[in-house]
Design an enzyme around this catalytic site. Structure first.
Site, mmCIF file in Angstrom:
data_model
loop_
_atom_site.group_PDB
_atom_site.id
_atom_site.type_symbol
_atom_site.label_atom_id
_atom_site.label_comp_id
_atom_site.label_asym_id
_atom_site.label_seq_id
_atom_site.Cartn_x
_atom_site.Cartn_y
_atom_site.Cartn_z
ATOM 1 N N THR A 123 -9.773 41.410 14.984
ATOM 2 C CA THR A 123 -10.260 41.931 13.698
ATOM 3 C C THR A 123 -10.100 40.885 12.602
ATOM 4 O OG1 THR A 123 -9.791 43.530 11.935
ATOM 5 C CG2 THR A 123 -7.984 43.062 13.427
ATOM 6 N N ASP A 124 -10.926 41.007 11.564
ATOM 7 C CA ASP A 124 -10.759 40.111 10.410
ATOM 8 C C ASP A 124 -9.409 40.343 9.729
ATOM 9 O OD1 ASP A 124 -11.343 42.628 9.346
ATOM 10 O OD2 ASP A 124 -12.945 41.943 8.025
ATOM 11 N N GLU A 125 -8.822 41.521 9.965
ATOM 12 C CA GLU A 125 -7.589 41.855 9.250
ATOM 13 C C GLU A 125 -6.402 41.013 9.707
ATOM 14 O OE1 GLU A 125 -6.868 45.949 8.355
ATOM 15 O OE2 GLU A 125 -8.937 46.510 8.736
ATOM 16 N N TYR A 147 -0.997 47.944 11.777
ATOM 17 C CA TYR A 147 -2.197 47.845 12.616
ATOM 18 C C TYR A 147 -2.566 46.386 12.845
ATOM 19 C CZ TYR A 147 -7.232 47.282 13.387
ATOM 20 O OH TYR A 147 -8.448 46.860 13.858
ATOM 21 N N LYS A 151 -2.472 43.785 16.134
ATOM 22 C CA LYS A 151 -3.697 43.125 16.589
ATOM 23 C C LYS A 151 -3.505 41.603 16.605
ATOM 24 C CE LYS A 151 -7.387 44.710 17.227
ATOM 25 N NZ LYS A 151 -8.079 45.318 18.400
#
Ligand code: NAD
Ligand code: TYD
Length: 332
Positions: A123-125, A147, A151
């Site tokens: 994810t970009d996060e 989260y 990841k």
């Protein structure tokens, strides 16, 4: 070609199953999914109708399940995750378990089965927040909530399997997806649901945070391209090139529904809220990729999907009720 999609009963995984089965006549897809609150076989109806989809109910953290699912797969797309930031803030346990341990378990199972390719849907996060400029694939990872931290650990474990074992792993880091079948806990479907009922829309803080929106169909096209043209050991950002402030997105939703902006209610902010995580898309553009779905048309069409599929939404809302009540009760 035999694809294994973990988390394939969720939003993105089910869209990818549809995409692969429609595009390739010789594609067979196995979905491994635990059917948590976020997953439902309803999402696989069109895929199952092709006769080329096999559904396996199981947990990606279970070694034997993971091993059996990988047997005979040419390509694994590991999408299963606890995908909601707010849930991970309330309790990080499931995110830590599924997102990190589940990824490790799938990597190890795929290594033993000698699968031809393993795409890890990161994810970009994982990059954390940035107010100016953008993140490229070499930017340091600086996740800021449970989260994204889980990841990021999984993202690096996937990379470690390439470096250590030479396993053909590819990592993708997409931006915020929107489209049909997204669980109504995320901004777009949740706000459509609430606005239709004239309920207040709980905007975190000032609502000026920005997200880069990627239509799920564009996302599936990008993953398909990366599987064909991407290089093992590499990470690829998948931007939507539609960066908007949350309030701008909400205004389009309200306009499409013919509802008033007086429904907007500013509530206590999400702790550690990432104000923005912009992606540099040069690397994927080099593979010949460009997003095709125009933002405003795509969003308005998505809003209409939720209007037209209120039974689906109602069933999902029921599965997410406990979390919803607990989280929003505390946000005045
Ligand atoms: P989702 O919540 O809609 O679906 C997740 C699916 O995983 C569900 O079907 C659920 O039942 C399944 N699952 C959860 N735990 C499992 C377990 N232990 N074993 C097997 N299956 C399990 O999520 P999504 O939005 O489709 O996201 C898919 C992937 O894309 C995730 O890895 C997420 O981190 C990543 N991602 C999503 C977005 C986004 O905007 N939605 C953006 C970037 C990355
Ligand atoms: P979300 O859809 O949860 O995705 P992510 O946190 O992965 O970006 O949230 C998108 C944006 O909308 C994010 O800035 C948080 C904001 N938001 C609200 O303001 N209120 C809400 O009730 C939700 C769910 C999100």
């Amino acid at each position: 070609m035999h694809y294994l999609i973990t988390g394939g009963a969720g939003f993105i995984g089910s869209s990818l199953a549809d995409h692969l089965l429609a595009r390739y006549d010789d594609a067979r897809v196995t979905v491994l999914d635990k059917l948590t609150y976020a997953g439902t076989r309803e999402n696989l109806q069109s895929a199952e109708a092709t006769g080329r989809l096999t559904f396996v109910e199981g947990d990606v953290c279970a070694e034997q399940t993971a091993r059996e699912a990988c047997e005979g797969a040419d390509i694994v797309i590991h999408a299963a995750a606890e995908s909601h930031v707010d849930r991970s803030i309330l309790s990080g346990q499931e995110a830590a378990r599924t997102n990190f341990l589940g990824t490790f378990t799938m990597l190890e199972a795929a290594r033993q089965a000698e699968v031809g390719k393993f795409l890890f849907l990161s994810t970009d996060e994982v990059y954390g927040a940035k107010t100016e400029g953008s993140f490229n694939e070499e930017s340091p990872l600086n996740p800021r909530n449970p989260y994204s931290a889980a990841k990021a650990g999984a993202d690096r474990m996937a990379h470690a399997y390439f470096v250590t074992y030479g396993m053909p792993v590819i990592i993708t880091r997409p931006s915020n997806n929107y489209g049909p079948r997204q669980f109504p806990e995320k901004l777009v479907p949740l706000f459509v649901y609430k606005a239709l009922r004239d309920e207040a829309l709980p905007v975190y803080g000032d609502g000026r945070q920005r997200r880069d929106w990627l239509h799920v169909e564009d996302h599936c096209r990008a993953m398909d391209l990366i599987l064909r043209e991407g290089e093992a050991g590499e990470a690829y950002n998948i931007p939507g090139d539609n960066e908007r402030r949350n309030l701008q997105t909400i205004q389009i939703i309200l306009d499409e529904l013919g509802k008033s902006e007086s429904l907007i209610r500013h509530v206590e902010d999400r702790p550690g809220h990432d104000v923005r995580y912009p992606l540099d898309g040069v690397k994927i553009a080099g593979l010949g990729w460009d997003a095709l779905v125009p933002w405003e048309d795509g969003l308005r069409e998505t809003v209409r999907w939720y209007v037209d599929n209120q039974d689906w939404v109602e069933r999902a809302i029921k599965r997410g009720e406990d979390f919803h009540n607990q989280w929003y009760a505390g946000r005045k």
